[in-house]
Each structure stands twice: as structure tokens, then as C-alpha cells.
Design an enzyme around this catalytic site. Sequence first.
Site, mmCIF file in Angstrom:
data_model
loop_
_atom_site.group_PDB
_atom_site.id
_atom_site.type_symbol
_atom_site.label_atom_id
_atom_site.label_comp_id
_atom_site.label_asym_id
_atom_site.label_seq_id
_atom_site.Cartn_x
_atom_site.Cartn_y
_atom_site.Cartn_z
ATOM 1 N N GLN A 223 -5.671 -8.868 -2.306
ATOM 2 C CA GLN A 223 -5.677 -7.856 -1.238
ATOM 3 C C GLN A 223 -7.102 -7.509 -0.789
ATOM 4 O OE1 GLN A 223 -3.799 -7.683 -3.993
ATOM 5 N NE2 GLN A 223 -1.920 -6.522 -3.685
ATOM 6 N N ASP B 296 -1.466 4.631 -6.202
ATOM 7 C CA ASP B 296 -0.033 4.445 -5.929
ATOM 8 C C ASP B 296 0.780 5.613 -6.433
ATOM 9 O OD1 ASP B 296 -1.270 1.603 -5.961
ATOM 10 O OD2 ASP B 296 0.627 1.483 -4.865
ATOM 11 N N GLY C 106 0.872 -1.173 0.000
ATOM 12 C CA GLY C 106 0.000 0.000 0.000
ATOM 13 C C GLY C 106 0.912 1.226 0.000
ATOM 14 N N ALA C 107 0.620 2.157 -0.932
ATOM 15 C CA ALA C 107 1.558 3.259 -1.184
ATOM 16 C C ALA C 107 1.947 4.063 0.065
ATOM 17 C CB ALA C 107 0.982 4.168 -2.265
ATOM 18 N N LYS D 228 -3.928 -0.363 -8.415
ATOM 19 C CA LYS D 228 -3.914 -1.821 -8.610
ATOM 20 C C LYS D 228 -4.534 -2.215 -9.948
ATOM 21 C CE LYS D 228 -2.404 -4.176 -6.437
ATOM 22 N NZ LYS D 228 -0.988 -4.546 -6.721
HETATM 23 O O1 MRU Z 1 0.588 -4.036 -4.630
HETATM 24 P P1 MRU Z 1 -0.003 -3.293 -3.462
HETATM 25 O O2 MRU Z 1 -0.844 -4.142 -2.589
HETATM 26 O O3 MRU Z 1 1.055 -2.497 -2.705
HETATM 27 O O4 MRU Z 1 -0.951 -2.238 -4.160
HETATM 28 C C1 MRU Z 1 -1.685 -1.335 -3.379
HETATM 29 C C2 MRU Z 1 -2.710 -0.586 -4.112
HETATM 30 O O5 MRU Z 1 -2.806 -0.618 -5.324
HETATM 31 C C3 MRU Z 1 -3.559 0.306 -3.289
HETATM 32 O O6 MRU Z 1 -4.841 0.407 -3.830
HETATM 33 C C4 MRU Z 1 -2.888 1.670 -3.283
HETATM 34 O O7 MRU Z 1 -1.565 1.577 -2.823
HETATM 35 C C5 MRU Z 1 -3.609 2.633 -2.469
HETATM 36 S S1 MRU Z 1 -3.163 2.402 -0.808
HETATM 37 C C6 MRU Z 1 -3.881 3.416 0.250
#
Ligand code: MRU
Length: 342
Positions: free
Chosen positions: A195, A236, A50-51, A247
Site C-alpha cells: 500500500q 484501523d 483503509g478504515a 497495518k
Molecule cells: O489492509 P488495509 O490496506 O485496509 O489497511 C489500512 C491501514 O492499515 C491504514 O493504515 C489504516 O486503515 C488507516 S487509514 C486512514
Amino acid sequence: MFERTIWWAADEASTVVVVDQTRLPHEAAVARWRCLDDAAAGIRTMQVRGAPLIGVAAAHGLALAMHDDPRSLDGAIELLAATRPTAVNLRWALERGRAVLEPLAPDDRPEVARRLSTEMADEDADACRAIGEAGVGLLADVHERTARPVQVLTHCNAGWLACVEWGTATAPVYVAHERGIPVHVWVSETRPRNQGAALTAWELGHRGVPHTLVVDNAAGHLLRTGMVDLVVVGADRIARNGDVANKIGTALKALAARDAGVPFLVAAPRSTFDPQTADGDAIPIEERDDDEILTVNGRPIAPPGTRARNWAFDVTAARLVDRYVTDRGVLEASEITGWLRG
Ligand code: MRU
């Protein structure tokens, strides 16, 4: 249950504790990071993801590196920056760390780096709460108009597990829930890492928010048949023109939402907006191991020799985003550049 996703251990010097997301939903367990390599591996293997959390985790990794060798700043930044390419929060946190630590004498770096990591965690929690406050009005409006639970569709996990607290996409949902505005969340499972199923369903359940899990491809059906009032996703990286990397599968949901006339909202803090990237074409898209697609629970699901490509993110064009719900209020794409300059 956990108050935050990351913190400094009270019982062990120079140790970072994180909620280990690779063990959810089966086990609510933590992992301990005692050195830079633990932190880099933890980000790479998605113990944390998550970013916003990736950025805060990198700041903690930098502090661990400064504790072990305060002269290792460049190498530590290089190692952490290479862990995951798409979430700009990682670069943002490391650039901030460099700006603060580089001018200092090496002896001063460990303490300042540790303080900075805690500051960043606090700021992220505050920013996410502010996103919740900014976005709750949009949910309240739907409830006032319809007098029934607000139907939100989300994708991936942009919840508190992806941040320090609150989450981005889930923050307006949690604030609405806290205020007694009835909300129901459609959670898309988010192949291949699941996720949505493993993390979003878990955290909504723990907070008592009604939700239903659907396969990723159900979004078109839900949107076409009027079962969704608002689509809310995280991000992200958001380019200067408002294009959004999130995602894989987000872009198709945005197209289906536009076709159905359902508002598509992107919730993100300032650290996810990237003034250095002009548009979505310039955002690096992480490609992960094809094994994540070719196997389920360690068993192959395709004939031997089948090739697969596993892009982890896609780009949603700014024209498909109705509003950006940020820690500085609800914005339109045309307002982003001015905001980033100011
Ligand atoms: O690959 P991940 O699980 O790190 O991807 C995360 C996402 O795409 C989330 O939707 C994004 O980071 C928003 S987090 C608040």
C-alpha cells in the site's frame, strides 16, 4: 484526477463508483458497484481499503441493498460486517445505518439510506480536513525549529485513498504542503500488499509532495540516524485505553521511534475510536491468504511447501503513542475515555 474515492454515478441510476485501488499505481481506473454483492466483494478484495473508506463504502453498500430490497436490512448488514474484521469504522457505519433505517417503513428506506451514505462521505471528508488542521501545527513547529523540510515517516496508506478525501496521516502533510511548509515523506513499502509503494507514493506524487520509498525494514535505520522528525500513521481501530491496531509493522516502527526519541503520532477520526473495546488484546486481527506472502507477481518466492502466516495488522501499545491527531484536536491517551464519553 479524482476528487473523491467514492460517489454515486451521475450517468447511471443506483450505481456507486469507486477508485479501484487494486489497479493502482498502473492505472487510475474506477469500478462500478450496482448491488450489495458488488459492494461486499469490493471491500473484501480491497478495491477499496483503509478504515474510514471501508466504513463509508459499507454505508453505500447498504444503500444499494435497500434499493434492491428494503426488507433485507439484517442480511445486508451481516454480509457487509463479515467483509473485513479489524477496521471498526465498518461496524460503526453499519450500526449507524441500522439505527436510522430499522425504525422506518421499508418504502422509506432506499432514499434515506442513499442520503445517509452521502452524509457519511461528507462527514469523513470534513473530519479528515479537521485532522489536517489539528496536526499541521506539529509539522510547523518542527520546521520553525529546524528551518529545513519536515521529515515524516509513514506506513501503509493512510492517505486520501484510504478515506474520502485528505486522508488521516497524510492530512497534516497536505495542509502543510498547501501552506508552503516544506515536507518530505518517507514511505514504507508495506509488504505484502504494498500500500505504501502502490498507493501512498502515487497519491503524494499526484499532489506534488516530495517523498522517498523505502523498504519496511529501513525504519530503524532512518530513525536511529536522525532522518525522521515525526512518525505519523493511521489506525484501523483505537481501543478505549489508546492501544492502536494498524497495518502490520506499525508496532515495530513505534518501538524504534521511542528508542530514537522521535514522536510517534496516530491520526484518526472519531469513527476509528472504539468505546466497546477495552484494549488492544480484544481487537480482532485479520489474517489473510498466505499466498500474498509466498508469491510476488504470481511467481513463488519460497520453496514449495513453505508455510506462511499473513497477519494484516498489529497492535501498538498506547504507551508508545505520543499523541492522537483527531478531528477534535490533538489528544493524549489519558484524554480518550473522556472524549468518547462526551
Ligand atoms: O489492509 P488495509 O490496506 O485496509 O489497511 C489500512 C491501514 O492499515 C491504514 O493504515 C489504516 O486503515 C488507516 S487509514 C486512514
